[in-house]
Design an enzyme around this catalytic site. Structure first.
Site, PDB file in Angstrom:
ATOM      1  N   CYS A 132       0.833  -1.204   0.000  1.00  0.00           N
ATOM      2  CA  CYS A 132       0.000   0.000   0.000  1.00  0.00           C
ATOM      3  C   CYS A 132       0.867   1.253   0.000  1.00  0.00           C
ATOM      4  O   CYS A 132       1.403   1.641   1.038  1.00  0.00           O
ATOM      5  CB  CYS A 132      -0.933   0.002   1.215  1.00  0.00           C
ATOM      6  SG  CYS A 132      -2.006   1.454   1.308  1.00  0.00           S
ATOM      7  N   CYS A 135      -0.479   4.062   2.207  1.00  0.00           N
ATOM      8  CA  CYS A 135      -0.255   3.851   3.639  1.00  0.00           C
ATOM      9  C   CYS A 135       1.189   4.127   4.039  1.00  0.00           C
ATOM     10  O   CYS A 135       1.448   4.715   5.095  1.00  0.00           O
ATOM     11  CB  CYS A 135      -0.597   2.407   4.025  1.00  0.00           C
ATOM     12  SG  CYS A 135      -2.201   1.812   3.459  1.00  0.00           S
ATOM     13  N   ASP A 136       2.133   3.694   3.218  1.00  0.00           N
ATOM     14  CA  ASP A 136       3.529   3.641   3.660  1.00  0.00           C
ATOM     15  C   ASP A 136       4.498   4.535   2.879  1.00  0.00           C
ATOM     16  O   ASP A 136       5.687   4.585   3.211  1.00  0.00           O
ATOM     17  CB  ASP A 136       4.037   2.193   3.579  1.00  0.00           C
ATOM     18  CG  ASP A 136       3.225   1.262   4.465  1.00  0.00           C
ATOM     19  OD1 ASP A 136       2.766   1.724   5.528  1.00  0.00           O
ATOM     20  OD2 ASP A 136       3.043   0.088   4.096  1.00  0.00           O
TER      21      ASP A 136
END
Length: 315
Positions: A132, A135-136
């Protein structure tokens, strides 16, 4: 007889459990083989509102579960093998729990990211390997990263990662990309993106603490080379966890459950879907939690309507 059974314990299922428990609906939550969902594979979550310093993914999920339990939700571990939704009460066959009955059902079984299934991958998730970018990506500011994939999502995530990384290299096992022309053009026009096409990933290399490289094989020459990198993003798609619902609920060609626009209602009255099991666009913890709230409220209103109907028919 249960009033509501919730399948899944990711952000969607746990949020639904909190709302239903607070409404005195006493939901039963069935935890599958991966309690907490994909967030349990994430180290630090920095984009969930309310945590200015971030929070570890497993801790966030554990807090949500404790909150639901505090209000009266019950959790049991099991694996759902079959669901009968032709008539109510709905019947569930659950390994470890036997046969269960419920007046309403919320499906929040999520979607699992497809992995390359190569050495060094699973053990380094959260240590430089991610599925992701949204997300990261922030954790790779000023670093060099690799993204594996050739579809629209890979191109989109590659462009997103250039906001943080100094260089983004796209690795794809073919010379041609599956992505639409407009998405390919955007990636090719981005000066931070480089390409490693017709190369098959064979191993993710780590120094024991974090990722240091991706070993690939040139499909024409058969030679292997090491691409040095600080992070590897796998973007080859997701599989919704709906195999046990085929033929039971309406779904698209990929297996994602279909719901009424702006709602969580499936084609079966009393069955609701929330989270990544019905969302292949956003796939974020906060959007999953939002649909979990919606599913809980939809379920509660459905049962209230049924109760009023039964009462009026008894007069």
């Amino acid at each position: 007889m249960e009033k509501v059974i919730i399948l899944g314990t990711g952000p969607a299922g746990l949020t639904a459990a909190v709302y239903l428990a607070r409404a005195n609906m006493e939901p039963l939550v069935i935890e599958g083989p991966e309690p907490g969902g994909q967030l349990t594979l994430t180290t630090e979550v920095e984009n969930f509102p309310g945590f200015p310093d971030g929070i570890m993914g497993p801790e966030l999920m554990d807090n949500m579960k404790k909150q639901a339990e505090r209000f009266g939700a019950t959790f049991k571990r099991g694996w759902v093998t079959d669901v009968q939704v032709e008539q109510r009460p709905f019947q569930l066959s659950v390994d470890g729990l036997g046969e269960l009955e419920t007046q309403s059902l919320i499906v929040s079984t999520g979607a699992s990211a497809k992995l390359l299934e190569i050495p060094g991958e699973k053990e380094n998730i959260g240590k430089g390997v991610s599925t992701c970018a949204t997300c990261d990506g922030f954790f790779f500011r000023g670093k060099k990263v690799v993204i594996v994939g050739g579809g629209d999502s890979a191109m989109e995530e590659a462009n997103f990662l250039t906001k943080f990384a100094s260089e983004v290299q796209i690795v794809h096992r073919r010379n041609e990309l599956r992505a639409s022309k407009i998405m390919q053009d955007r990636a090719r026009d981005n000066e931070k993106i480089t390409w490693a096409l017709n190369k098959t990933p064979v191993e993710m290399v780590s120094d024991g603490m974090k990722i240091s490289g991706l070993k690939v094989k040139d499909n024409d020459k058969g030679e292997e080379e090491l691409i040095e990198t600080d992070g590897i993003f796998v973007a080859i798609g997701h599989n919704p966890n709906t195999e046990f619902l085929k033929g039971k609920l309406d779904m698209d060609e990929k297996g994602y459950l279909l719901v009424e626009p702006g709602m969580t209602d499936t084609n079966i009255p009393g069955v609701f879907a929330c989270g990544d099991v019905q969302d292949q666009k956003y796939r974020q913890a906060i959007t999953a939690a939002g649909t979990g709230c919606m599913a809980a409220m939809d379920s509660e209103r459905f049962l209230e309507g049924e109760a009023v109907k039964d009462w009026s028919q008894s007069l």
